[in-house]
Design an enzyme around this catalytic site. Structure first.
Site, PDB file in Angstrom:
ATOM      1  N   GLU A  43       0.822  -1.206   0.000  1.00  0.00           N
ATOM      2  CA  GLU A  43       0.000   0.000   0.000  1.00  0.00           C
ATOM      3  C   GLU A  43       0.858   1.260   0.000  1.00  0.00           C
ATOM      4  OE1 GLU A  43      -4.107  -1.665   1.978  1.00  0.00           O
ATOM      5  OE2 GLU A  43      -2.678  -0.710   3.323  1.00  0.00           O
ATOM      6  N   CYS A  81       6.115  -6.950   7.331  1.00  0.00           N
ATOM      7  CA  CYS A  81       7.218  -6.416   8.133  1.00  0.00           C
ATOM      8  C   CYS A  81       7.777  -7.526   9.006  1.00  0.00           C
ATOM      9  CB  CYS A  81       6.755  -5.248   9.000  1.00  0.00           C
ATOM     10  SG  CYS A  81       8.105  -4.430   9.896  1.00  0.00           S
ATOM     11  N   GLY A  87       6.571  -2.099   6.330  1.00  0.00           N
ATOM     12  CA  GLY A  87       7.943  -2.576   6.412  1.00  0.00           C
ATOM     13  C   GLY A  87       8.882  -1.662   7.175  1.00  0.00           C
ATOM     14  N   GLU A  88      10.044  -2.199   7.503  1.00  0.00           N
ATOM     15  CA  GLU A  88      11.144  -1.474   8.151  1.00  0.00           C
ATOM     16  C   GLU A  88      12.180  -1.145   7.074  1.00  0.00           C
ATOM     17  OE1 GLU A  88      13.929   0.346   9.748  1.00  0.00           O
ATOM     18  OE2 GLU A  88      12.441  -0.170  11.284  1.00  0.00           O
ATOM     19  N   SER A 141      10.795   5.677  15.214  1.00  0.00           N
ATOM     20  CA  SER A 141       9.565   5.203  15.853  1.00  0.00           C
ATOM     21  C   SER A 141       9.896   4.847  17.293  1.00  0.00           C
ATOM     22  CB  SER A 141       9.017   3.983  15.098  1.00  0.00           C
ATOM     23  OG  SER A 141       8.655   4.339  13.780  1.00  0.00           O
ATOM     24  N   LEU A 142       9.721   5.806  18.174  1.00  0.00           N
ATOM     25  CA  LEU A 142      10.169   5.664  19.560  1.00  0.00           C
ATOM     26  C   LEU A 142       9.117   4.950  20.413  1.00  0.00           C
ATOM     27  CD1 LEU A 142      12.509   6.329  21.447  1.00  0.00           C
ATOM     28  CD2 LEU A 142      11.411   8.539  21.909  1.00  0.00           C
ATOM     29  N   ASN A 166      -4.447   4.553  15.873  1.00  0.00           N
ATOM     30  CA  ASN A 166      -5.505   4.293  14.901  1.00  0.00           C
ATOM     31  C   ASN A 166      -5.944   2.838  15.028  1.00  0.00           C
ATOM     32  OD1 ASN A 166      -5.637   6.886  13.454  1.00  0.00           O
ATOM     33  ND2 ASN A 166      -3.518   6.412  12.908  1.00  0.00           N
ATOM     34  N   CYS A 208      -1.848   6.096   9.929  1.00  0.00           N
ATOM     35  CA  CYS A 208      -0.627   5.512  10.495  1.00  0.00           C
ATOM     36  C   CYS A 208      -0.949   4.247  11.283  1.00  0.00           C
ATOM     37  CB  CYS A 208       0.048   6.536  11.398  1.00  0.00           C
ATOM     38  SG  CYS A 208       1.566   5.928  12.159  1.00  0.00           S
TER      39      CYS A 208
END
Length: 364
Positions: free
Chosen positions: A91, A111, A164-165, A218-219, A295, A338
């Site tokens: 996507e 991922c 994905g990372e 991305s903490l 979300n 997100c």
């Protein structure tokens, strides 16, 4: 098998043309046709000799992922599901705003990381995307909106924040970034291209050295105990190592700050004490915070923080001198927000099966 020229940045394309016995400037011509004019057929490339066009038709191709589905949100957000073969789809999301147009691009089919609050992570993992499949998302988005970068720029910003990372698909992502930044490709500014990572420290150092674009981390937690639970990668690269890597990255970064993404999960990471821990954690890292209201997706097990908790959390950070934004949820009516991207993943990790068994057990 024909060579897909979309897999090459300018350096790779130049080598390819040299192997064909052609001069280096041909690579620049073809790159401009593919990316600036949206050409998918060598016969469109009218400034190439007919003999070269014939040779290219024989040996190469411009293979773009095919469209499986297109959706448009009530707020103007657009989402495309692109076919990357063998039953897999990824996507891509375009978010229009008054002062910019941002394209959110995927880097993997699924991922390999298992962040517990992310829909993509629940889908499991199939494979890395090729450079052509990554840059093909930008190519396709321009095509779908009826624009060519040569004549009109609708997409001003690109964020590698889709499925994905990105750091786990390092080489292909770097090739795609090179095409985005190249004046013969999309000519985007390093400041307007952002790679997001969950904290793969060695790859952060590599990216700093070879392709320093804007960085988002991305903490999602203020201490190792919570982060170990919701971002399992933290067990390998704990917060102390991650903060040190952020400091090192800023030495060559195009922006003088790191953006920390922080999803707001009710009762998990959204208390005042967490905000105060964050202030202590990032003392030596110039940064800004992007707070993301969670979300929801089916059977996630999490709830979105209350507006009051988000407000208090934001105020504590702002009073400490930090720039803080609370991300406006966009495209949630088409599952484009997100953490909601799931695509179509033929899982090789058995993670989908594991989650289904957990859900069946909970329902029983």
């Amino acid at each position: 098998m024909k060579t897909n020229l979309l897999n090459y940045d300018l350096q790779g394309l130049t080598r390819h043309f040299a192997d064909m016995g052609e001069k280096p400037f041909r690579a620049k011509q073809v790159m401009r046709w593919m990316h600036q004019s949206g050409a998918q057929n060598f016969n469109e490339m009218t400034d190439l000799a007919k003999s070269l066009r014939h040779k290219l038709n024989e040996q190469a191709g411009i293979e773009i992922p095919k469209l499986m589905m297109s959706q448009k949100s009530s707020d103007g957000t657009r989402k495309w599901l692109l076919d990357v073969g063998t039953g897999n789809g990824v996507e891509t999301v375009f978010i229009p705003e008054s002062d910019r147009g941002t394209l959110c691009i995927s880097s993997q089919v699924g991922c390999a990381l298992e962040c517990t609050f992310c829909s993509t992570g629940r889908q499991g993992f199939n494979r890395n995307l090729t450079a052509a499949e990554i840059i093909g998302q930008l190519w396709w988005a321009n095509k779908a909106m009826g624009v060519t970068p040569k004549n009109e720029r609708v997409i001003s910003n690109v964020v590698m924040m889709g499925m994905g990372e990105p750091m786990a698909n390092f080489d292909n992502v770097v090739t795609a970034l090179s095409i985005m930044l190249d004046d013969h490709g999309y000519g985007l500014s390093r400041r307007r291209v952002t790679v997001s990572t969950s904290g793969m420290v060695p790859q952060m150092d590599r990216l700093r050295d070879v392709m320093p674009v804007a960085l988002a981390v991305s903490l999602h937690a203020s201490n190792d105990e919570v982060r170990n639970q919701i971002v399992p990668l933290n067990k390998k690269y704990p917060l102390k190592e991650l903060m040190a890597a952020c400091q090192r990255y800023l030495v060559k970064a195009p922006r003088d700050f790191i953006t920390f993404e922080y999803v707001m999960l009710d009762g998990i990471n959204d208390k005042a004490q967490h905000a105060r821990e964050l202030i202590e954690l990032v003392t030596d890292v110039p940064c800004k915070f992007n707070l993301i209201p969670f979300n929801p997706f089916p059977n996630s097990g999490y709830e979105r923080s209350s507006n009051e908790n988000i407000r208090v959390f934001r105020d504590i950070l702002q009073q400490a001198g930090f720039v803080v934004t609370v991300r406006k949820t966009r495209g949630d009516d088409i599952d484009a927000a997100c953490g909601q991207l799931a695509g179509q993943v033929q899982d090789k990790t058995r993670r989908q099966q594991k989650w289904q068994q957990i859900l069946i057990g909970q329902q029983g």
